[in-house]
Design an enzyme around this catalytic site. Structure first.
Site, short mmCIF file in Angstrom:
data_model
loop_
_atom_site.label_atom_id
_atom_site.label_comp_id
_atom_site.label_asym_id
_atom_site.label_seq_id
_atom_site.Cartn_x
_atom_site.Cartn_y
_atom_site.Cartn_z
N SER A 1 0.79 -1.25 -0.03
CA SER A 1 0.10 0.00 0.12
C SER A 1 0.84 1.27 -0.19
CB SER A 1 -0.86 -0.11 1.35
OG SER A 1 -1.54 1.34 1.44
N TYR B 1 -2.70 0.51 10.59
CA TYR B 1 -2.91 -0.11 9.27
C TYR B 1 -1.65 0.02 8.64
CZ TYR B 1 -4.24 -0.66 4.43
OH TYR B 1 -4.30 -0.98 3.26
#
Length: 224
Positions: free
Chosen positions: A136, A148
């Site tokens: 990501s 996250y």
């Protein structure tokens, strides 16, 4: 040479499903792993006999290993594995974060990747195979208190380490690192952001690269 084979986690929707569609269009046979048996069956109905539904839980090593081994037995071996399954958090940051939610996310985003790689490696070693991980943009920069994001930093670091490990037997590892993608990951549609098909394009680019070329990371960002 038999048709190439690809095992995908998180395959029932979003990036996983889009990758399965493009892989089949490019002549690959795909094994589709996710918890949602109904969604997997619908995708197999769409894709035909080049796709196999393999329902299971990425947080359970035995579930992953059984599915990988079953697919390998069915198709005669595995050329590539895409550890794509991932989840986010509803409460951002550290102080406001929910420890139970963190634990579940770590099970999917970290342990799920480890279980997938562990199950896949013996099969990939036999074919000098290719491993892909969904990273990501959040794993390439610092975001205030983002747990996250930290889980995706793990994916990026581990992916680099896997590239070194797999080089020893002629294998390759690619981290696919998108910015915001319009998938069911988000509650609201994001039509001006990346589409799952954009990420699937990147996966296919890495898979198609000549064996002399290790595509270690592909970083994609929306233009808007």
């Amino acid at each position: 040479m038999s048709e190439k084979t690809l095992f995908i986690t998180g395959a029932s929707s979003g990036i996983g499903a889009a990758t399965a569609r493009q892989a089949v269009q490019n002549g690959w046979t795909v094994g589709l792993f996710a918890r949602s048996e109904d969604k997997l069956k619908a995708l197999v109905d769409e894709l035909g006999d080049k796709a196999t539904a393999l329902p299971g839980d990425v947080t359970d090593f035995k579930s992953v290993k059984d599915a990988v081994d079953k697919f390998a037995d069915q198709v005669g071996g595995i050329d590539a594995v895409y550890a794509n399954a991932g989840t986010g958090l509803s409460a951002p940051g550290t102080e406001a974060g929910d420890p139970d939610e963190w634990e579940q996310m770590i099970k999917v985003n970290v342990m799920g990747v480890l279980w997938t790689v562990k199950a896949a490696m013996p099969h990939l070693k036999k074919r000098k195979g290719h491993l892909l991980l969904t990273g990501s943009a959040a794993g390439r920069r610092h975001i205030a208190g983002s747990v996250y994001g930290a889980s995706k930093w793990f994916v990026h670091g581990y992916g680099g380490n896997l590239s070194e490990e797999m080089r020893e037997f002629g294998g390759r590892c690619t981290v696919i690192a998108p910015g915001m993608v319009d998938t069911p990951f988000f509650d609201e549609p994001k039509p001006d952001k990346l589409q799952p098909e954009d990420i699937a394009d990147a996966v296919m680019h890495a898979l198609k690269a000549d064996s002399r070329c290790a595509v270690n990371e592909i970083f994609l960002m929306p233009t808007q």
